[in-house]
Write a protein that holds these residues in place. Sequence first.
Motif, PDB file in Angstrom:
ATOM      1  N   ILE A   1       0.163   4.228  -2.119  1.00  0.00           N
ATOM      2  CA  ILE A   1      -0.996   5.000  -1.896  1.00  0.00           C
ATOM      3  C   ILE A   1      -0.279   6.022  -1.253  1.00  0.00           C
ATOM      4  O   ILE A   1      -0.345   7.813  -1.768  1.00  0.00           O
ATOM      5  CB  ILE A   1      -1.426   4.387  -1.146  1.00  0.00           C
ATOM      6  N   THR A   2       0.654   6.720  -0.284  1.00  0.00           N
ATOM      7  CA  THR A   2       0.937   7.394   0.239  1.00  0.00           C
ATOM      8  C   THR A   2       1.714   8.921  -0.773  1.00  0.00           C
ATOM      9  O   THR A   2       2.254   9.514  -0.436  1.00  0.00           O
ATOM     10  CB  THR A   2       2.471   7.320   1.214  1.00  0.00           C
TER      11      THR A   2
ATOM     12  N   LEU B   1       0.851  -1.218   0.189  1.00  0.00           N
ATOM     13  CA  LEU B   1       0.178   0.303   0.562  1.00  0.00           C
ATOM     14  C   LEU B   1       0.791   1.154   0.024  1.00  0.00           C
ATOM     15  O   LEU B   1       0.230   2.419   0.165  1.00  0.00           O
ATOM     16  CB  LEU B   1      -0.789  -0.253   1.153  1.00  0.00           C
ATOM     17  N   LYS B   2       2.085   1.099   0.177  1.00  0.00           N
ATOM     18  CA  LYS B   2       3.153   2.294  -0.193  1.00  0.00           C
ATOM     19  C   LYS B   2       3.009   3.186  -1.297  1.00  0.00           C
ATOM     20  O   LYS B   2       2.879   4.713  -0.035  1.00  0.00           O
ATOM     21  CB  LYS B   2       4.240   1.885   0.333  1.00  0.00           C
TER      22      LYS B   2
ATOM     23  N   PHE C   1       1.451   9.626  -3.719  1.00  0.00           N
ATOM     24  CA  PHE C   1       0.272  10.488  -4.492  1.00  0.00           C
ATOM     25  C   PHE C   1       0.194  12.286  -3.887  1.00  0.00           C
ATOM     26  O   PHE C   1       0.228  12.244  -2.706  1.00  0.00           O
ATOM     27  CB  PHE C   1      -1.271  10.116  -4.557  1.00  0.00           C
TER      28      PHE C   1
END
Length: 103
Positions: free
Chosen positions: A43-44, A40-41, A46
């Motif tokens: 996503i940070t 999920l990294k 953006f």
Amino acid sequence: MTQHLTERDVRDIATYARIGLTDDELVQMTTDLNSIIDTLKPITEFDLDGVTPTFHPIGSLSNVMREDTERESFTQEVALENAPKQQDGSFLIPSILGEGGDR
């Protein structure tokens, strides 16, 4: 892979969620959860400056429910017409707890 959660963190989460984990399962779950967090990294990364938060994916959705107004309804007799059993103006249903029988 970065260690985001320790085995103690995972054990605490499992205890809180009332999930029993063996020592082997604890090690595997710790590895899996850290892998998921790594996945999920991106996503940070953006750039969200100036992006207005949305509170509902459909945007301007509003409450479409009708007003709660009092209106004429069934009489007690009509409501009980098709009841297989009734007693004293109420539905008589089989008991699911205790000694059995109708209630």
